[in-house]
Motif scaffolding. Structure first.
Motif, PDB file in Angstrom:
ATOM      1  N   VAL A  14       0.843  -1.193   0.000  1.00 42.28           N
ATOM      2  CA  VAL A  14       0.000   0.000   0.000  1.00 42.28           C
ATOM      3  C   VAL A  14       0.880   1.245   0.000  1.00 42.28           C
ATOM      4  O   VAL A  14       1.830   1.356   0.778  1.00 42.28           O
ATOM      5  N   ARG A  99      -5.036   6.080  -0.505  1.00 43.73           N
ATOM      6  CA  ARG A  99      -4.146   4.922  -0.533  1.00 43.73           C
ATOM      7  C   ARG A  99      -4.347   4.138  -1.818  1.00 43.73           C
ATOM      8  O   ARG A  99      -5.471   4.010  -2.294  1.00 43.73           O
ATOM      9  N   LEU A 101      -3.059   0.536  -3.873  1.00 43.56           N
ATOM     10  CA  LEU A 101      -2.327  -0.722  -3.893  1.00 43.56           C
ATOM     11  C   LEU A 101      -1.324  -0.671  -5.040  1.00 43.56           C
ATOM     12  O   LEU A 101      -1.676  -0.334  -6.179  1.00 43.56           O
TER      13      LEU A 101
END
Length: 322
Positions: A14, A99, A101
């Motif tokens: 992340v 955030r 990935l």
């Protein structure tokens, strides 16, 4: 699912958007770091990362920051009106503090050692070349950059490139016409490597400009698959998964990747078109029918890896390290 992968199977992590800046018409940069501030995975010029966006969209973006600064990654994103939604999500929805990935970094466009370089960028293709230029300077190599774009306002990072003076040739199409690739490459001396990144018509013209020397001196990174003529046919073949102890049959119109996943073996993949390298897999036996847009002719001849999202088999059987 049995989680496995080839040589390009990296862990996902992340990252958080620390900064988002408009740097040209239709271009934003993102600065990404870990939420806890710990160092990011190391990378070298030419590397890219996958950003896994909304609704499972996966997009690859070249790293254009400083490889010595592992506190943050920097990527440039062009808005593509005819795209599939990834760039629109980055431009319109992704915000500072969000955030994301992230997977990678991965590098199929590394800067090889050479006494001199010619860099050719088309539009957002400037991004992987920026850290290459810094590296070439650090090595005290000779270099020059030909940078084209639709308009000057659409060309990102011109302020960064100003410091290099006349080693950078800025060539907006609306005022200067098409790039003179043949003239730029004509002065290429022995030992010079040519690095190009941009739209497919530009790269095809660059290959033509390099002529018979292209295989030796030219390195390119593509945004989309290169159109090729395949003579291997699309007949059925068996794929043995050495680590899983399974054998799957790949029929006409099927890919190795989809048949492997159907057997319960999860391989990391992204572009599904042979341009990103995520699904690169070691070949233990058999001869691949390479249909990717990444491997060099020498790497294809070695036949030790393949992109299983597009490539097939020239025989009846492949053994893969899966």
């Amino acid at each position: 699912m049995i989680a496995m992968g080839g040589p390009a199977a990296e862990k996902e992590f992340v990252s958080v958007v620390r900064d988002k800046t408009v740097v040209a018409d239709g271009v934003v940069t993102l600065e990404l770091g870990r939420p806890d501030g710990s160092p990011l995975p190391p990378w070298r010029p030419g590397a890219h990362v996958d950003l896994i966006l909304d609704r499972g969209l996966v997009r690859q973006y070249s790293l254009c920051g400083d490889p010595a600064d592992l506190s943050a990654y920097r990527v440039g994103v062009l808005r593509e009106p005819a795209g599939r939604g990834g760039s629109a999500y980055v431009h319109d929805t992704l915000a500072v503090g969000d955030r994301v990935l992230t997977r990678g970094p991965r590098n199929h466009f590394a800067l090889d050692d050479a006494p001199s370089y010619l860099f050719v960028a088309g539009g957002i293709g400037i991004t992987p070349l920026l850290p290459m230029i810094v590296e070439a300077d650090t090595r005290n190599s000779r270099w020059s950059l030909l940078y084209g774009g639709r308009t000057r306002r659409s060309m990102a990072f011109l302020d960064v490139l100003e410091r290099y003076g006349d080693r950078v040739l800025v060539h907006p199409q609306d005022t200067s016409g098409l790039l003179d690739l043949r003239g730029f490459v004509a002065g290429c001396t022995n030992g010079t490597l040519v690095y190009g990144c941009g739209p497919e018509p530009m790269l095809a013209a660059l290959e033509d400009a390099c002529g018979v020397r292209a295989r030796e001196i030219l390195r390119v990174e593509r945004f989309s698959p290169k159109e090729e003529v395949h003579t291997g046919g699309d007949g059925a073949f068996d794929v043995v998964l050495a680590r899983s102890g399974l054998t799957v049959k790949v029929g006409p119109g099927q890919t190795v990747l989809e048949r492997v996943e159907a057997a319960g073996v999860n391989v990391l993949s992204s572009c599904q078109e042979g341009t990103c390298g995520t699904c690169e897999t070691d070949v233990l036996e058999g001869t691949p029918d390479h249909r990717d847009s990444l491997l060099t002719e020498d790497e294809r001849a070695e036949g030790t890896t393949m992109m299983i999202c597009v490539s097939r088999c020239l025989g009846e059987r492949l053994v893969l390290d899966l």
